[in-house]
Design an enzyme around this catalytic site. Structure first.
Site, PDB file in Angstrom:
ATOM      1  CD1 TRP A 128     -28.236  37.231  15.289  1.00  0.00           C
ATOM      2  CD2 TRP A 128     -27.470  37.559  13.285  1.00  0.00           C
ATOM      3  NE1 TRP A 128     -28.176  38.424  15.117  1.00  0.00           N
ATOM      4  CE2 TRP A 128     -27.730  38.858  13.841  1.00  0.00           C
ATOM      5  CE3 TRP A 128     -27.092  37.389  11.757  1.00  0.00           C
ATOM      6  CZ2 TRP A 128     -27.574  39.890  13.202  1.00  0.00           C
ATOM      7  CZ3 TRP A 128     -27.015  38.719  11.356  1.00  0.00           C
ATOM      8  CH2 TRP A 128     -27.270  40.061  11.699  1.00  0.00           C
ATOM      9  CD  GLU A 183     -23.995  38.853  19.768  1.00  0.00           C
ATOM     10  OE1 GLU A 183     -23.449  40.240  19.552  1.00  0.00           O
ATOM     11  OE2 GLU A 183     -25.097  38.930  19.880  1.00  0.00           O
ATOM     12  CD  GLN A 219     -14.725  46.735  15.996  1.00  0.00           C
ATOM     13  OE1 GLN A 219     -15.030  48.022  15.716  1.00  0.00           O
ATOM     14  NE2 GLN A 219     -13.976  46.205  16.664  1.00  0.00           N
ATOM     15  N   GLY A 258     -13.192  43.509   7.689  1.00  0.00           N
ATOM     16  CA  GLY A 258     -12.130  43.960   8.483  1.00  0.00           C
ATOM     17  C   GLY A 258     -11.818  43.305   9.745  1.00  0.00           C
ATOM     18  CE1 TYR A 311     -23.071  41.898  23.761  1.00  0.00           C
ATOM     19  CE2 TYR A 311     -21.398  41.070  22.103  1.00  0.00           C
ATOM     20  CZ  TYR A 311     -22.753  41.427  22.519  1.00  0.00           C
ATOM     21  OH  TYR A 311     -23.651  41.449  21.707  1.00  0.00           O
ATOM     22  CG  ASP A 324     -23.712  45.657  23.032  1.00  0.00           C
ATOM     23  OD1 ASP A 324     -24.400  46.221  24.057  1.00  0.00           O
ATOM     24  OD2 ASP A 324     -24.175  45.335  22.057  1.00  0.00           O
ATOM     25  CB  CYS A 348     -35.391  56.314  31.751  1.00  0.00           C
ATOM     26  SG  CYS A 348     -33.881  57.043  31.169  1.00  0.00           S
TER      27      CYS A 348
HETATM   28  S1  SF4 Z   1     -36.324  56.811  28.139  1.00  0.00           S
HETATM   29 FE1  SF4 Z   1     -35.034  57.414  26.423  1.00  0.00          FE
HETATM   30  S2  SF4 Z   1     -32.998  57.547  27.421  1.00  0.00           S
HETATM   31 FE2  SF4 Z   1     -34.202  56.272  28.749  1.00  0.00          FE
HETATM   32  S3  SF4 Z   1     -33.832  54.157  28.005  1.00  0.00           S
HETATM   33 FE3  SF4 Z   1     -35.527  54.941  27.057  1.00  0.00          FE
HETATM   34  S4  SF4 Z   1     -34.821  55.836  25.138  1.00  0.00           S
HETATM   35 FE4  SF4 Z   1     -33.100  55.547  26.700  1.00  0.00          FE
END
Ligand code: SF4
Length: 352
Positions: free
Chosen positions: A22, A35, A40, A79, A118, A136, A207
């Protein structure tokens, strides 16, 4: 600071994205179908379904006109059959109100049956380059980790907050790639089961959970409601080569699909024979079949089964039964995968 993730994510996505059928071309209908199927079901499992579906129903008009039985057959095994019923309903609206072309408007997409925020966001951004988010479960997980947010991601209010924050940083020139990058990262790097692959992550430096060592604690999800357990007994009732099936009611679980006859509870062999006699059939032989289990979202079926040979299915008085051999059933009748463990006892026509 959040906007710093945008460019590294998009570059990573463009270099690493998986090749999926897709994604070959921008086509709102393909995005929509994929999508809905992916809601599921795993990507690998969806691929053959997707190719078969668009092969048989190449555009919105074909979907709008597709007979119910054929549609159920194309969806058989995926499903949650209401998803495809809603798609057909929405396709009919698209044909009557938008000349068969999915509207290039987030709000108009959202108004179609079965399309939530979404899916509307995914179609609008991926197929039409409209800068709207598509949040999502993958995106919620990634986002909760990047921002180290401990709110319950199952809450609608949290989803809306994430949508608003993503809207603020949405790159106008590549909204589709940005949304897909977030989803892809969640699917292959910041994964739901097992440890996140932070050392391979293009946005690890931004992060918070990674820096604070809290990745395994996120996302926070309220525990799901417990599933209801239902015991059932499934009957594989056969004469020489045909097996009895019948259509389920038009409302409720697995509405309008076909099934092997079955009853509530785990019946003993004697009770099963009695039940078959009540169907005005004459049992000649009974054999216990292995137990099986099927999990729906809120219900779990624990099944026992019996194969029962009857004298002749022609003499039945139970008019709702259809008597079919395996090949014909595979072609014509959509039987949900809940019955998979017992469908295998259906017989082929002799000589084939
Ligand atoms: S650093 Fe690790 S926890 Fe953070 S977004 Fe990337 S993969 Fe996810």
């Amino acid at each position: 600071m959040l906007n710093e993730i945008v460019q590294p994510l998009i570059s990573w996505y463009r270099q690493n994205k998986r090749i999926l059928p897709w994604r070959d071309q921008k086509n709102a209908y393909y995005t929509w179908v994929s999508e809905i199927m992916l809601q599921q079901t795993r990507v690998e499992a969806v691929k053959p379904y997707f190719l078969r579906f668009i092969g048989e129903l190449p555009d919105v008009k074909a979907l709008a006109e597709c007979p119910e039985e054929k549609l159920m057959k194309l969806w058989e095994g995926l499903g949650y059959y209401n998803r495809v019923r809603n798609m057909k309903n929405a396709a009919q609206t698209v044909v009557s109100e938008y000349s068969g072309i999915l509207p290039a408007s987030y709000e108009e997409l959202l108004a179609l049956k079965g399309i939530g925020s979404y899916t509307a966001g995914a179609i609008a951004s991926i197929a039409y380059d409209i800068p709207v988010p598509a949040v999502d479960g993958n995106v919620l997980r990634v986002f909760s980790r990047i921002t180290e947010d401990r709110q319950d991601i199952m809450k609608q209010s949290v989803r809306r907050q994430v949508e608003e924050k993503l809207l603020e940083i949405m790159p106008k020139e590549a909204p589709g790639d940005f949304n897909q990058a977030l989803m892809e990262l969640g699917a292959v790097v910041c994964v739901p089961n097992g440890p996140a692959r932070c050392t391979e992550c293009p946005i690890a430096e931004f992060c918070r959970a990674y820096h604070h060592g809290t990745v395994d604690e996120l996302p926070v999800k309220a525990p799901k409601k417990k599933r209801t357990i239902e015991n059932r007994t499934v009957f594989v009732i056969q004469d020489g080569e045909r097996t009895a099936i019948h259509k389920r009611p038009e409302e409720g679980l697995l509405a309008g699909l076909y099934e092997l006859p079955n009853a509530e509870g785990h019946l003993s062999m004697d009770e099963a024979l009695e039940r078959v006699k009540e169907m005005a059939l004459e049992p000649l032989y009974i054999e216990a079949l292995p137990e099986a289990k099927h999990i729906f979202s809120h219900i779990e079926w624990r099944m026992t089964g019996y194969r029962i040979r009857v004298s002749s299915l022609e003499e039945r008085k139970e008019s709702s039964f259809i008597f079919t051999e395996k090949k014909q059933s595979e072609k014509q009748y959509a039987i949900p995968s809940a019955f998979r463990a017992y469908i295998k006892y259906m017989k082929e026509k002799s000589g084939k």
